[in-house]
Motif scaffolding. Sequence first.
Motif, short mmCIF file in Angstrom:
data_model
loop_
_atom_site.label_atom_id
_atom_site.label_comp_id
_atom_site.label_asym_id
_atom_site.label_seq_id
_atom_site.Cartn_x
_atom_site.Cartn_y
_atom_site.Cartn_z
N LYS A 157 0.84 -1.20 0.00
CA LYS A 157 0.00 0.00 0.00
C LYS A 157 0.88 1.25 0.00
CE LYS A 157 -3.81 -2.25 2.51
NZ LYS A 157 -4.69 -2.24 1.32
N ASN A 158 0.24 2.36 -0.36
CA ASN A 158 0.84 3.69 -0.24
C ASN A 158 2.07 3.90 -1.12
OD1 ASN A 158 -1.05 4.37 1.82
ND2 ASN A 158 0.23 3.25 3.30
N ALA A 159 2.18 3.13 -2.21
CA ALA A 159 3.29 3.37 -3.12
C ALA A 159 3.05 4.69 -3.88
CB ALA A 159 3.43 2.22 -4.10
N LYS A 160 4.06 5.49 -4.01
CA LYS A 160 3.96 6.75 -4.75
C LYS A 160 4.50 6.60 -6.16
CE LYS A 160 2.32 8.79 -1.14
NZ LYS A 160 0.86 9.07 -1.08
N GLU A 161 5.27 5.55 -6.39
CA GLU A 161 5.91 5.31 -7.67
C GLU A 161 6.33 3.85 -7.73
OE1 GLU A 161 9.12 8.02 -7.29
OE2 GLU A 161 10.23 6.75 -5.87
N LEU A 162 6.83 3.42 -8.87
CA LEU A 162 7.37 2.08 -9.05
C LEU A 162 8.86 2.22 -9.31
CD1 LEU A 162 4.56 0.66 -11.38
CD2 LEU A 162 4.72 0.50 -8.89
N ARG A 163 9.64 2.05 -8.26
CA ARG A 163 11.09 2.27 -8.35
C ARG A 163 11.80 0.92 -8.26
NH1 ARG A 163 14.40 6.64 -7.45
NH2 ARG A 163 12.64 7.85 -6.67
N CYS A 164 12.64 0.61 -9.24
CA CYS A 164 13.39 -0.64 -9.21
C CYS A 164 14.43 -0.59 -8.10
CB CYS A 164 14.08 -0.86 -10.56
SG CYS A 164 15.06 -2.39 -10.59
N PRO A 165 14.43 -1.59 -7.20
CA PRO A 165 15.38 -1.58 -6.08
C PRO A 165 16.83 -1.78 -6.51
CG PRO A 165 13.49 -3.01 -5.62
CD PRO A 165 13.44 -2.68 -7.09
N TYR A 166 17.07 -2.21 -7.76
CA TYR A 166 18.42 -2.53 -8.22
C TYR A 166 19.19 -1.26 -8.58
CZ TYR A 166 21.87 -5.62 -10.56
OH TYR A 166 22.99 -6.32 -10.93
N HIS A 167 18.69 -0.48 -9.54
CA HIS A 167 19.40 0.72 -9.99
C HIS A 167 18.57 2.00 -9.90
CE1 HIS A 167 21.59 -2.56 -12.11
NE2 HIS A 167 22.66 -1.80 -11.84
N GLY A 168 17.31 1.88 -9.48
CA GLY A 168 16.52 3.07 -9.25
C GLY A 168 15.74 3.60 -10.44
N PHE A 169 15.66 2.83 -11.53
CA PHE A 169 14.77 3.25 -12.63
C PHE A 169 13.35 3.35 -12.07
CE2 PHE A 169 18.35 2.61 -15.15
CZ PHE A 169 18.09 2.87 -16.49
N THR A 170 12.62 4.39 -12.47
CA THR A 170 11.35 4.70 -11.79
C THR A 170 10.24 4.97 -12.79
OG1 THR A 170 12.62 5.68 -9.96
CG2 THR A 170 10.27 6.20 -10.08
N TRP A 171 9.06 4.46 -12.46
CA TRP A 171 7.86 4.66 -13.27
C TRP A 171 6.72 5.19 -12.40
CZ3 TRP A 171 11.44 0.99 -14.14
CH2 TRP A 171 11.90 0.82 -15.45
N GLU A 172 5.81 5.90 -13.02
CA GLU A 172 4.57 6.29 -12.35
C GLU A 172 3.74 5.03 -12.07
OE1 GLU A 172 4.06 9.30 -11.45
OE2 GLU A 172 5.28 10.57 -12.78
N LEU A 173 2.78 5.14 -11.17
CA LEU A 173 1.88 4.02 -10.90
C LEU A 173 1.10 3.63 -12.16
CD1 LEU A 173 0.48 5.11 -7.42
CD2 LEU A 173 2.15 3.30 -7.87
N SER A 174 0.95 4.56 -13.06
CA SER A 174 0.25 4.30 -14.32
C SER A 174 1.13 3.66 -15.37
CB SER A 174 -0.33 5.61 -14.87
OG SER A 174 0.70 6.57 -15.02
N GLY A 175 2.43 3.51 -15.09
CA GLY A 175 3.35 2.84 -16.00
C GLY A 175 4.21 3.75 -16.84
N GLU A 176 3.97 5.09 -16.81
CA GLU A 176 4.80 6.00 -17.59
C GLU A 176 6.18 6.16 -16.93
OE1 GLU A 176 1.64 6.79 -16.81
OE2 GLU A 176 0.70 6.61 -18.79
N PHE A 177 7.19 6.28 -17.77
CA PHE A 177 8.56 6.37 -17.27
C PHE A 177 8.81 7.74 -16.63
CE2 PHE A 177 13.27 6.78 -18.17
CZ PHE A 177 13.64 5.90 -17.17
N ARG A 178 9.45 7.72 -15.46
CA ARG A 178 9.75 8.96 -14.74
C ARG A 178 11.23 9.33 -14.84
NH1 ARG A 178 7.97 9.67 -8.50
NH2 ARG A 178 5.91 9.85 -9.49
N GLY A 179 12.13 8.34 -14.83
CA GLY A 179 13.54 8.67 -14.91
C GLY A 179 14.42 7.66 -14.22
N MET A 180 15.74 7.95 -14.23
CA MET A 180 16.73 7.05 -13.63
C MET A 180 17.93 7.86 -13.16
SD MET A 180 17.59 7.68 -16.85
CE MET A 180 16.99 6.55 -18.11
N PRO A 181 18.76 7.32 -12.27
CA PRO A 181 20.00 8.00 -11.92
C PRO A 181 20.93 8.07 -13.13
CG PRO A 181 19.43 6.28 -10.32
CD PRO A 181 18.53 6.10 -11.49
N CYS A 182 21.77 9.10 -13.16
CA CYS A 182 22.77 9.28 -14.23
C CYS A 182 22.12 9.29 -15.61
CB CYS A 182 23.84 8.18 -14.15
SG CYS A 182 24.73 8.13 -12.59
N GLU A 183 21.12 10.13 -15.77
CA GLU A 183 20.42 10.18 -17.04
C GLU A 183 21.36 10.50 -18.21
OE1 GLU A 183 16.99 12.67 -17.03
OE2 GLU A 183 16.07 11.71 -15.28
#
Length: 462
Positions: free
Chosen positions: A127-153
């Motif tokens: 519950k209460n997730a604000k985003e979908l962030r990969c625990p490995y390298h931090g690539f992140t998506w919105e809950l709707s699936g749109e890409f938000r970004g990553m470290p070292c763009e």
Amino acid sequence: MSNKINLTEEEIAARSPAYSYQDLLDQETNEVPEALRSDTATYLGSEDLDIERWTSRAFHELEVEKLWSKTWQMACRESQVSKPGDYFVYDIVNQSVLITRTEAGELKAHINSCLHRGRALKRGQGKNAKELRCPYHGFTWELSGEFRGMPCEWDFAHVKEENFSLPGLRVETWGGWVFVNFDQDCMPLEEYMGILPEHFQRWPAERRYVAMHVEKVINCNWKAAVEAFIESYHAIHTHPQLMPYQGIDNSQYDVWGDNVSRTITTYATINPSHEDQYSEQDSLDSMLGVEGEPEKDNVVEGRFSARHRFAELNYEAYSEMNGVDLKSFATEAEVMDSILYLLFPNFAPWAGYHTALTYRHRPNGDDHESCIMDIFLLNPFPEGTERPADAATVRLGANEPFAKAVDVMGEGLANIFDQDGANLPQVQRGMKASGKGTITLANYQEVRIRHFHKTLDKYLNA
């Protein structure tokens, strides 16, 4: 190998010589719904089925390719993803689906895999997730699936935001359940469900909460487990304790279209082939004593007096649970009988106004010789009252009996499922050892199994 034989019309139409379920419905004092009056009496042939359907690795891989990628599958309850930030992971064979509720309240389903290096984004539910962030390298998506970004763009100039959304699945809901389909071109869920939504209008599954959920690994092919619950015939020898109060011999079996079938088995009636062994009082005592010593509740004389007396008790109990006077409109059948549907391939809800079981069977990961069985118990609650919280899931391994969950299942239910659980690994073992190479089905009592495999063949041969 085939078992083709010529049958007479009388042999094809053979039924239990006892009263039929429709005969029993004729005794109802309240109007019987059309859903229960439907009686398809279907004959689908008498040919044997090849053992390799249950034992072959190649057959399993064909199912992975053509079945699980094309069918609507129940993933979870809506209550598990009811609020923004809720998520649930549904796994089927090697696929993993991440279901989310977005900030806008929309339900989404995506492949649960990071587009960078493939790590699963989530496990279980939360519950209460604000985003979908990969625990490995931090690539992140919105809950709707749109890409938000990553470290070292700066190092990913080749990754374009508009092309890096999570791959989506079709997701729809019915009856408080969430369904997903990997096939973007699939038919809508309501169309796929055929007559099932129409039948369940009278018994809305969304007006229920999960009072029990047990998930167990069973050492057999998933289809062998499904088949154990789409016929009542096995109960005569597997569940002898049911004979005083369940009409197994004359259960009614129905099939509709490709995707829906049903078994109806009466409660609080003596099994017809055992009527010389039990009295109406025995029937009622056995029904009341499912969880131990029976409470004495005398029946009046007369055939089906145990059924009428048990219905009275159920009207009282389930009227309170539903918050409505069921006796004013519901049939006895709807407050006690087993009315068990199957939506192909593996979603099996009970219908009625009583507590309702729902089953699901699926492969245990990529193992074609073991499966996961889910047993949900859904209870109604009065309209206008707060929905009770869903029960926590109890998980059992292949070597753990259902009796280990007796605190949530009750002694009677745990015992029944342990009897089934004792059969199923031996079914798998016996099929692998078969010198015959096929199985033989009853024409009527196992027609739902034949219907299941005819639909399965349509997917595998497409």
